[in-house]
Design a protein around this motif. Sequence first.
Motif, PDB file in Angstrom:
ATOM      1  N   GLN A  20      74.256  69.631  29.729  1.00 51.70           N
ATOM      2  CA  GLN A  20      74.247  70.684  28.712  1.00 51.70           C
ATOM      3  C   GLN A  20      73.368  70.263  27.538  1.00 51.70           C
ATOM      4  OE1 GLN A  20      75.605  73.688  28.859  1.00 51.70           O
ATOM      5  NE2 GLN A  20      74.935  74.252  26.837  1.00 51.70           N
ATOM      6  N   SER A  24      69.819  72.024  26.305  1.00 54.21           N
ATOM      7  CA  SER A  24      69.635  72.564  24.960  1.00 54.21           C
ATOM      8  C   SER A  24      68.433  71.948  24.255  1.00 54.21           C
ATOM      9  CB  SER A  24      70.902  72.367  24.131  1.00 54.21           C
ATOM     10  OG  SER A  24      71.133  71.001  23.896  1.00 54.21           O
ATOM     11  N   SER A  33      74.552  77.779  23.246  1.00 53.87           N
ATOM     12  CA  SER A  33      75.245  76.679  23.910  1.00 53.87           C
ATOM     13  C   SER A  33      76.731  76.994  24.028  1.00 53.87           C
ATOM     14  CB  SER A  33      75.044  75.383  23.134  1.00 53.87           C
ATOM     15  OG  SER A  33      75.630  75.497  21.860  1.00 53.87           O
TER      16      SER A  33
END
Length: 139
Positions: A20, A24, A33
């Motif tokens: 993740q 990002s 997010s």
Amino acid sequence: MSRPIRLFFSFMLALMLSSQAIASEGGGEAKPSATYVDLKPSFVTNVGEPSQRMSYLKVDVTLRVASSEIAKQVEQQQPAIRNALVFLFSDAKMDEVTTPKGQEALRSEALKAVNEVMKKEEGKPLVENVLFTTFVVQR
């Protein structure tokens, strides 16, 4: 739960969180997010048949939602969410909580239960995923 299984789930959680972060940082289109909501304190309940020796289940649950605004809505509904999860975990059978397949089925049921609460209280299911950050069975 055996140590290798706990390590596997810890590794998978770390992998999800790092992927993740990498996503990002990457260029291109800005995607909102995910936000995580920890349900504290831990869930602790008995599992197994009353005629057998009682075992205990301890689960730490984290909910993944799309934004901080949705996280606020989820936090407002925590008492109802916790109530639904307490009933779900206390109905769990020993064969469900001692195998990875059973744990995944329980996690899937937890997601359904949480989103049923959100749909009833907020009008739509808002939780994207349920993560078991700690899952311990004591026999």
